[in-house]
Design an enzyme around this catalytic site. Structure first.
Site, PDB file in Angstrom:
ATOM      1  N   ASP A   1      36.701-106.119  89.743  1.00 34.72           N
ATOM      2  CA  ASP A   1      37.205-104.816  89.290  1.00 34.72           C
ATOM      3  C   ASP A   1      36.081-103.783  89.411  1.00 34.72           C
ATOM      4  OD1 ASP A   1      38.158-102.654  87.918  1.00 34.72           O
ATOM      5  OD2 ASP A   1      38.886-103.811  86.218  1.00 34.72           O
TER       6      ASP A   1
ATOM      7  N   ASN B   1      46.323-100.640  88.950  1.00 34.52           N
ATOM      8  CA  ASN B   1      47.029-100.087  90.111  1.00 34.52           C
ATOM      9  C   ASN B   1      46.520 -98.699  90.500  1.00 34.52           C
ATOM     10  OD1 ASN B   1      50.349 -99.078  91.171  1.00 34.52           O
ATOM     11  ND2 ASN B   1      48.905-100.302  92.308  1.00 34.52           N
TER      12      ASN B   1
ATOM     13  N   SER C   1      44.437-102.639  94.279  1.00 37.04           N
ATOM     14  CA  SER C   1      45.686-102.955  95.003  1.00 37.04           C
ATOM     15  C   SER C   1      46.201-101.782  95.836  1.00 37.04           C
ATOM     16  CB  SER C   1      46.768-103.516  94.074  1.00 37.04           C
ATOM     17  OG  SER C   1      47.155-102.610  93.077  1.00 37.04           O
TER      18      SER C   1
HETATM   19  P1  4NP Z   1      42.236-101.693  89.279  1.00 32.99           P
HETATM   20  O1  4NP Z   1      41.029-101.129  88.404  1.00 32.99           O
HETATM   21  O2  4NP Z   1      42.843-102.836  88.482  1.00 32.99           O
HETATM   22  O3  4NP Z   1      41.573-102.172  90.517  1.00 32.99           O
HETATM   23  O4  4NP Z   1      43.188-100.549  89.487  1.00 32.99           O
HETATM   24  C1  4NP Z   1      41.176-100.719  87.072  1.00 32.99           C
HETATM   25  C2  4NP Z   1      41.623 -99.446  86.808  1.00 32.99           C
HETATM   26  C3  4NP Z   1      41.752 -99.034  85.490  1.00 32.99           C
HETATM   27  C4  4NP Z   1      41.423 -99.892  84.465  1.00 32.99           C
HETATM   28  C5  4NP Z   1      40.995-101.173  84.747  1.00 32.99           C
HETATM   29  C6  4NP Z   1      40.872-101.590  86.052  1.00 32.99           C
HETATM   30  N1  4NP Z   1      41.522 -99.473  83.122  1.00 32.99           N
HETATM   31  O5  4NP Z   1      41.124-100.227  82.234  1.00 32.99           O
HETATM   32  O6  4NP Z   1      41.998 -98.363  82.878  1.00 32.99           O
END
Ligand code: 4NP
Length: 155
Positions: A124, A7, A11
């Site tokens: 991602d 998040n 999103s």
């Molecule tokens: P999002 O991306 O799901 O698009 O917000 C990510 C942000 C942080 C992490 C993984 C995906 N994380 O592992 O901290």
């Protein structure tokens, strides 16, 4: 409700782009829009600066405070839980979201009609470079352009 993992990248951008394009169409008041993550790590923080930058480059303001999905709070509030990738879908269901209320954002991209599987994921971008955020922006924009009329039509 737009949903990703952290998040902070996908999103929040989807929510901002949806609101921006709904405003341009004069239909903002028809929607209540929000975003959340299946993970809790970034709760209370702003969006990833790379998402803020790509939004700004396209004239979209991105204000955001991250939060985790909570079924008891979010399921009654939102007709549609719109996930960025198939892992988000699985996580949402395991966290208590009704499967029939969960959709993938890119299912609404008119250019992807009939596509299945990984072709419908918004990848991602967190561990990649700035090109990844530009690609996510394009995917989110194209899908929102299909999503808004579908929702207005009662999808
Ligand atoms: P999002 O991306 O799901 O698009 O917000 C990510 C942000 C942080 C992490 C993984 C995906 N994380 O592992 O901290």
């Amino acid at each position: 409700m737009f949903v990703c993992l952290g998040n902070i990248c996908r999103s929040p951008l989807a929510r901002a782009v949806f609101e921006h394009r709904a405003a341009a169409l004069g239909v903002s008041e028809r929607f209540e829009v929000d975003s959340c993550g299946t993970g809790h790590w970034h709760e209370g923080r702003g969006a990833d600066p790379r998402s803020v930058s790509v939004a700004a480059r396209h004239g979209v303001e991105l204000r955001h405070v991250a939060k985790q999905f909570v079924a008891d709070r979010d399921v009654p509030r939102f007709a549609h839980l719109i996930a960025m990738d198939s892992q988000n879908v699985r996580d949402l269901v395991s966290m208590g979201a009704p499967r029939e209320r969960v959709r993938l954002l890119r299912e609404f991209d008119p250019a992807l009609a009939g596509a299945t599987g990984a072709a419908l994921n918004v990848p991602d971008p967190y561990y990649g470079g700035p090109d990844g955020f530009e690609e996510v922006f394009r995917m989110v924009r194209d899908a929102c352009d299909g999503l808004i009329p579908r929702l207005l039509a009662g999808a």
